[in-house]
Structures are given as C-alpha cells and as structure tokens.
Design a protein around this motif. Sequence first.
Motif, PDB file in Angstrom:
ATOM      1  N   TYR A 171       0.912  -1.208  -0.054  1.00 18.16           N
ATOM      2  CA  TYR A 171      -0.122   0.105  -0.012  1.00 18.16           C
ATOM      3  C   TYR A 171       0.989   1.148   0.005  1.00 18.16           C
ATOM      4  N   LEU A 172       0.532   2.038  -0.940  1.00 19.75           N
ATOM      5  CA  LEU A 172       1.494   3.452  -0.923  1.00 19.75           C
ATOM      6  C   LEU A 172       0.500   4.541  -0.357  1.00 19.75           C
ATOM      7  N   GLY A 173      -0.602   4.710  -0.537  1.00 19.61           N
ATOM      8  CA  GLY A 173      -1.486   5.901  -0.010  1.00 19.61           C
ATOM      9  C   GLY A 173      -2.984   5.878  -0.640  1.00 19.61           C
ATOM     10  N   GLY A 174      -3.788   6.550   0.055  1.00 19.11           N
ATOM     11  CA  GLY A 174      -5.121   6.814  -0.486  1.00 19.11           C
ATOM     12  C   GLY A 174      -5.463   8.090  -0.523  1.00 19.11           C
ATOM     13  N   GLU A 175      -6.844   8.513  -1.355  1.00 20.33           N
ATOM     14  CA  GLU A 175      -7.241   9.818  -1.369  1.00 20.33           C
ATOM     15  C   GLU A 175      -8.739   9.578  -1.293  1.00 20.33           C
ATOM     16  N   LEU A 176      -9.412  10.428  -0.587  1.00 19.16           N
ATOM     17  CA  LEU A 176     -10.877  10.451  -0.707  1.00 19.16           C
ATOM     18  C   LEU A 176     -11.251  11.707  -1.251  1.00 19.16           C
ATOM     19  N   ASN A 177     -12.090  11.572  -2.553  1.00 20.47           N
ATOM     20  CA  ASN A 177     -12.381  12.990  -3.132  1.00 20.47           C
ATOM     21  C   ASN A 177     -14.182  12.572  -3.207  1.00 20.47           C
ATOM     22  N   GLY A 178     -14.818  13.249  -2.510  1.00 20.50           N
ATOM     23  CA  GLY A 178     -16.093  13.149  -2.357  1.00 20.50           C
ATOM     24  C   GLY A 178     -16.599  11.665  -1.730  1.00 20.50           C
ATOM     25  N   SER A 179     -17.358  10.846  -2.705  1.00 24.02           N
ATOM     26  CA  SER A 179     -17.767   9.638  -2.392  1.00 24.02           C
ATOM     27  C   SER A 179     -16.846   8.475  -2.971  1.00 24.02           C
ATOM     28  N   VAL A 219      -8.866   1.651  -7.740  1.00 21.19           N
ATOM     29  CA  VAL A 219      -7.359   0.891  -7.383  1.00 21.19           C
ATOM     30  C   VAL A 219      -6.405   1.100  -8.547  1.00 21.19           C
ATOM     31  N   PHE A 220      -5.211   1.574  -8.169  1.00 24.64           N
ATOM     32  CA  PHE A 220      -4.200   1.860  -9.110  1.00 24.64           C
ATOM     33  C   PHE A 220      -2.918   0.886  -8.519  1.00 24.64           C
ATOM     34  N   VAL A 221      -2.331   0.188  -9.474  1.00 24.49           N
ATOM     35  CA  VAL A 221      -1.333  -0.744  -9.218  1.00 24.49           C
ATOM     36  C   VAL A 221      -0.126  -0.424 -10.150  1.00 24.49           C
ATOM     37  N   ASN A 222       0.911  -0.021  -9.610  1.00 25.06           N
ATOM     38  CA  ASN A 222       2.136   0.671 -10.342  1.00 25.06           C
ATOM     39  C   ASN A 222       1.663   1.636 -11.227  1.00 25.06           C
ATOM     40  N   GLY A 223       0.868   2.479 -10.588  1.00 24.48           N
ATOM     41  CA  GLY A 223       0.199   3.897 -11.552  1.00 24.48           C
ATOM     42  C   GLY A 223      -0.729   3.525 -12.829  1.00 24.48           C
ATOM     43  N   ARG A 224      -1.128   2.144 -12.751  1.00 24.00           N
ATOM     44  CA  ARG A 224      -1.893   1.806 -13.940  1.00 24.00           C
ATOM     45  C   ARG A 224      -3.338   1.411 -12.948  1.00 24.00           C
ATOM     46  N   PRO A 225      -4.443   1.640 -13.857  1.00 24.25           N
ATOM     47  CA  PRO A 225      -5.773   0.868 -13.031  1.00 24.25           C
ATOM     48  C   PRO A 225      -5.638  -0.616 -12.957  1.00 24.25           C
ATOM     49  N   ILE A 226      -6.513  -1.033 -12.026  1.00 23.20           N
ATOM     50  CA  ILE A 226      -6.291  -2.294 -11.735  1.00 23.20           C
ATOM     51  C   ILE A 226      -7.113  -3.247 -12.727  1.00 23.20           C
ATOM     52  N   ASP A 227      -8.103  -2.964 -13.518  1.00 22.75           N
ATOM     53  CA  ASP A 227      -8.754  -3.626 -14.602  1.00 22.75           C
ATOM     54  C   ASP A 227      -7.673  -3.726 -15.927  1.00 22.75           C
TER      55      ASP A 227
END
Length: 233
Positions: A171-179, A219-227
């Motif tokens: 885990y590197l970090g998180g940010e809450l933006n609205g919902s 969710v972003f993994v290594n800067g890329r979206p998880i999908d």
Amino acid sequence: MTRPRLTALSVLGLSGLMVLTGCFGPPSPSPTTSSAAPSASAGTSTSPSTTAGATTTATPTTPGSTSAAPTTPAAAPPSSVPTSPPPTQEPAPTGLPEQVAPLTVYYVAVGDNGVSGPMIGCGDSLVATTTAPVRFTDQVGPSVGTLLANKSRDVGLSGLINALYQSNLTYLGGELNGSTISIWLSGQFMLGGVCDVPRAKAQLEYTAMAASGATNAQVFVNGRPIDEVLSLK
C-alpha cells in the motif's frame, strides 16, 4: 695773592645759571621705548590670533564628520530585517485524530451466490470480517495493509478464502474525493485462476470503501488502473 671777591650780584647770577642749566640739561630717557614694548607685544599678539583663526576655520569640519556617523545604522540593508514568522504563530494541525477501533477486511465465500454478502463473479460472495481493536489516524492504510499482509488462503475456520494470499503488493497511499476512495499499490499479483481476478479486485475495493465510508473505489497498481493490470492475468 688776593682772591676776587664775589658780590651779591655775582652770586645771584651764578645761581640763575645753575637753575637754567638744570632745566635745559640733557634730556631724560624717552618713555616711548617702554611704551613701544606694549605695542610690540600687541603686534605679537596678532600672530596667535591668526593661528586661532585657522583653528576656528578647521573646527567645524570635525562635528560635520561626526554627525555623518549615525547614518550608518539607519542605512542597514533590508536583508537584516528578520523574515521568519513570529514565534507566536503555530502551524495549523493536520491529519485526522487518533482513534482505536477494529478494522474491517473483506474475504470471499466461494459459491455462496450472494447469500452472505455482495455477489461477485463466479457466484461468490464478499463477507466482512473485523480485527481486534487497532490504533490509527487514517483507517484506509491499516485496513488495506492488513489484507495484503495475510498470506494464508483460508481465513481460520470461517470457510472464507483470501484470493490475494500469493500476491506481493504494498500500500502506497489513498485519497478520498467526495464519495470515491482512490488507493495506490505497488507490486505484482499472483492469482490462482480466472475466478481469482474478480475476487482480488472486490476484496481491495470493498475493504477501502469500508475504511473510508466511500461508495466507490478506484485501485491503481504501479500507476495503472487495476482492470488494466488484471486483464493480463
């Protein structure tokens, strides 16, 4: 020898001559010499007065140079003025208050078909579990970190499984933006099959939403979206 006899008239004439001689004798020393001494002294005194005049002329220059000295402190450069904030100022408090509470972490009930929780791919369900009370300020980091730190496939005797147990993620970090809560991870996924793809994604998203109170997750993994990352699995 017969001496001439002086008559009274002769005596008077001689006396008169002596008186005249006393009146018209050699002149007495002239007092002008002694009176000239003061004149010469007065003339000499003019020489010191000339010197005094020269001293008087030079004297004003000294106060003039002395009066210029106080201007040096007044001409101090602006850089000498302290630029640091007053010591009375205090930085505004940042971050969330510290608290102690259980963490919510999601695992998978295989083949449950949504009976025990939200239904995900392959007919599975997500089930919320709680940990012992933990001290934290930001609940998202500890919750996701607890999920990623579990390297066991089976969650005790609950019948739940952990699709992420082989993955090496941080885990590197998180940010809450609205919902919406966004979290950033680094590392690699190690999954057991096609059905583990939706399971791993759902575990991460629901754990982050429960910790932040959000209704959506990215969710972003290594800067890329998880999908995008899981599409290669």
